[in-house]
Write a protein that holds these residues in place. Structure first.
Motif, mmCIF file in Angstrom:
data_model
loop_
_atom_site.group_PDB
_atom_site.id
_atom_site.type_symbol
_atom_site.label_atom_id
_atom_site.label_comp_id
_atom_site.label_asym_id
_atom_site.label_seq_id
_atom_site.Cartn_x
_atom_site.Cartn_y
_atom_site.Cartn_z
ATOM 1 N N GLU A 58 0.835 -1.206 0.000
ATOM 2 C CA GLU A 58 0.000 0.000 0.000
ATOM 3 C C GLU A 58 0.869 1.255 0.000
ATOM 4 N N GLY A 59 1.982 1.231 0.760
ATOM 5 C CA GLY A 59 2.878 2.386 0.786
ATOM 6 C C GLY A 59 3.491 2.653 -0.570
ATOM 7 N N LYS A 60 3.867 1.569 -1.262
ATOM 8 C CA LYS A 60 4.452 1.742 -2.595
ATOM 9 C C LYS A 60 3.442 2.335 -3.560
ATOM 10 N N LYS A 61 2.181 1.863 -3.469
ATOM 11 C CA LYS A 61 1.132 2.418 -4.339
ATOM 12 C C LYS A 61 0.920 3.895 -4.058
ATOM 13 N N ALA A 62 0.876 4.276 -2.781
ATOM 14 C CA ALA A 62 0.670 5.678 -2.403
ATOM 15 C C ALA A 62 1.826 6.540 -2.907
ATOM 16 N N GLY A 63 3.045 6.000 -2.812
ATOM 17 C CA GLY A 63 4.209 6.747 -3.295
ATOM 18 C C GLY A 63 4.145 6.967 -4.788
ATOM 19 N N ASN A 64 3.768 5.923 -5.526
ATOM 20 C CA ASN A 64 3.653 6.057 -6.985
ATOM 21 C C ASN A 64 2.594 7.086 -7.361
ATOM 22 N N THR A 79 1.551 9.652 -5.538
ATOM 23 C CA THR A 79 2.057 10.983 -5.195
ATOM 24 C C THR A 79 3.021 11.489 -6.264
ATOM 25 N N TYR A 80 3.883 10.586 -6.736
ATOM 26 C CA TYR A 80 4.858 10.953 -7.773
ATOM 27 C C TYR A 80 4.139 11.385 -9.053
ATOM 28 N N ARG A 81 3.074 10.611 -9.433
ATOM 29 C CA ARG A 81 2.331 10.954 -10.666
ATOM 30 C C ARG A 81 1.641 12.300 -10.517
ATOM 31 N N ILE A 82 1.101 12.577 -9.326
ATOM 32 C CA ILE A 82 0.428 13.868 -9.094
ATOM 33 C C ILE A 82 1.436 15.016 -9.198
#
Length: 241
Positions: free
Chosen positions: A40-46, A48-51
């Motif tokens: 879940e943390g990796k998904k949230a990081g990805n 955030t990066y896209r935003i």
């Protein structure tokens, strides 16, 4: 009877094992727990990066658009300014109405009131010759000066000093402040784009002689070396036929 690990609270059946059959342990030596927190943390990081990348892209587009507008504006403003100046210039050429003003200064009295085209300036037969003159042409419509459209230049001859080396203009005085010197001759001429459309005519008054003949457009009026000088002038601007 099931046995429970005292340190983990897990039963042997719940303890992860490796392919070799040994329990999987973490850095602390404790068995690793199965969790979705890392995923879940990796998904949230990805996300955030896209935003962040989308926002950066939008900001970049807006920035370069703004730069383009700023860079193009001066050219437009300059072009509009040039057009406006040209239009104003043409309007002046067609509508200009010359208004002549001149003023003299005499010995012992100083500057007299200003005169307009065709008026006599000075104190005739007073024994006080002219010491300085100044002249100016304005647009009768707005009372502003436009020397590039129509201007006036003049210079004087002072009895012992000779001709002024410089032609004066735009209301600057020409002459002397020495009480023992005076003007005995002068020259006047027009300048500017429409100068050829007008004549500048002038005459001088000499004590004991009276008014001399009219002269015009840069010619000499007066008597160089006169013992009494010039005590009056008349100047007028006349439109050519």
């Amino acid at each position: 009877m099931k046995m429970t690990d005292k340190t983990t609270g897990m039963t042997p059946e719940n303890t992860p094992v490796s392919t070799t059959g040994q329990p999987v342990v973490g850095e602390t030596g404790k068995p690793a727990e199965k969790t979705v927190a890392g995923t879940e943390g990796k998904k949230a990081g990805n996300m955030t990066y896209r935003i962040i990348m989308r926002v950066a892209t939008i900001l970049g587009i807006l920035f370069f658009s703004f730069i383009g507008i700023v860079m193009s504006r001066p050219a437009t403003s300059d072009a509009e300014g040039t057009i406006n100046k040209a239009a104003h210039h043409e309007e002046l050429l067609l509508s200009f109405e010359p208004g002549l003003k001149y003023q003299v200064s005499i010995r012992e009295t100083g500057k007299l009131d200003k005169n307009v085209s065709g008026e006599d300036a000075g104190m005739i037969d007073s024994g006080n010759p002219l010491q300085s003159v100044s002249m100016q042409i304005v647009n009768a419509t707005d009372r502003h000066i436009y020397p590039h459209i129509l201007g006036i230049e003049y210079r004087v001859h002072v009895r012992d000093d000779g001709w002024d080396e410089r032609w004066r203009s735009d209301g600057i005085s020409a002459g002397t402040v020495d009480p023992d010197q005076w003007i005995d001759a002068l020259q006047i001429r027009l300048t500017g784009e429409i100068a050829d459309n007008y004549d500048i005519r002038y005459r001088v008054h000499e004590p004991g002689t009276g008014w001399l003949d009219w002269t015009e457009n840069g010619k000499t009026a007066g008597t160089i070396g006169s013992d009494e000088g010039v005590d009056g002038i008349t100047v007028e601007i006349v439109k050519k036929n």
